[in-house]
Design a protein around this motif. Structure first.
Motif, short mmCIF file in Angstrom:
data_model
loop_
_atom_site.label_atom_id
_atom_site.label_comp_id
_atom_site.label_asym_id
_atom_site.label_seq_id
_atom_site.Cartn_x
_atom_site.Cartn_y
_atom_site.Cartn_z
N ALA A 186 -4.46 2.40 6.53
CA ALA A 186 -3.33 3.14 7.08
C ALA A 186 -3.38 3.14 8.61
CB ALA A 186 -3.33 4.57 6.55
N GLU A 187 -4.55 3.40 9.18
CA GLU A 187 -4.67 3.49 10.64
C GLU A 187 -4.40 2.14 11.31
OE1 GLU A 187 -8.54 5.26 11.25
OE2 GLU A 187 -7.68 7.30 11.21
N LYS A 188 -4.76 1.07 10.63
CA LYS A 188 -4.51 -0.27 11.17
C LYS A 188 -3.01 -0.51 11.34
CE LYS A 188 -5.46 -3.87 8.60
NZ LYS A 188 -6.16 -4.90 7.84
N LYS A 189 -2.22 0.19 10.56
CA LYS A 189 -0.76 0.05 10.61
C LYS A 189 -0.09 1.22 11.32
CE LYS A 189 -0.57 -3.76 8.20
NZ LYS A 189 0.11 -4.97 8.60
N GLY A 190 -0.89 2.00 12.08
CA GLY A 190 -0.32 3.07 12.88
C GLY A 190 -0.11 4.39 12.17
N GLU A 227 2.32 1.72 0.46
CA GLU A 227 3.61 2.13 1.01
C GLU A 227 3.43 2.79 2.37
OE1 GLU A 227 5.96 2.84 -3.23
OE2 GLU A 227 5.42 4.58 -2.04
N LEU A 228 2.41 3.61 2.51
CA LEU A 228 2.10 4.26 3.77
C LEU A 228 1.82 3.20 4.84
CD1 LEU A 228 1.62 7.04 5.14
CD2 LEU A 228 -0.79 6.80 4.49
N ALA A 229 0.97 2.24 4.51
CA ALA A 229 0.60 1.19 5.46
C ALA A 229 1.78 0.29 5.83
CB ALA A 229 -0.55 0.36 4.89
N LYS A 230 2.75 0.19 4.93
CA LYS A 230 3.92 -0.64 5.21
C LYS A 230 4.97 0.10 6.02
CE LYS A 230 3.25 -3.80 1.40
NZ LYS A 230 3.57 -4.13 0.01
#
Length: 121
Positions: free
Chosen positions: A25-29, A106-109
């Motif tokens: 998740a953090e990698k995607k903000g 979904e969170l990461a996207k």
């Protein structure tokens, strides 16, 4: 289901996978707080309850078995994760794990939190 036929993920500690969910998740903000929000929504754990499960290194089987209130709206989670359509997973525990995987995806996207949590509107 005997121990010999249990999938390895069932006996894997939730605490060992949790940092991977947060990192994805953090990698995607996104944030750890958002990861926690998704997990709390799905399982009904309180923030303290989630922390306690992580601290005692509960395995996935126990983590879901002790979940205070699995969210009935989780049945609305649809789609593919790891090449598997989550709504077609027959084994109940594996389906719960795939629901969680799908929510983290979904969170990461970048999906809006209201949509991830299946809120109307």
């Amino acid at each position: 289901m005997t121990l010999a036929t249990k999938h390895r993920i069932y006996t894997t500690s939730f605490a060992s996978v949790y940092p991977l969910y947060v990192a994805k998740a953090e990698k995607k903000g996104r944030t750890r707080a958002e990861v926690d929000e998704v997990i709390l929504w799905l399982t009904g754990y309180s923030p303290a309850g989630l922390e306690a499960q992580i601290a005692v290194r509960t395995d996935f089987e126990t983590f879901f078995a002790k979940a205070p209130a699995l969210n009935p709206a989780r049945a609305e989670i649809k789609g593919v994760v790891c090449g598997v359509r989550v709504e077609e997973v027959a084994e109940p525990l594996m389906r719960e794990i795939r629901y969680l995987d799908k929510l983290i995806d979904e969170l990461a996207k970048g999906k809006a939190m209201a949509k991830i949590l299946r809120q109307p509107g």
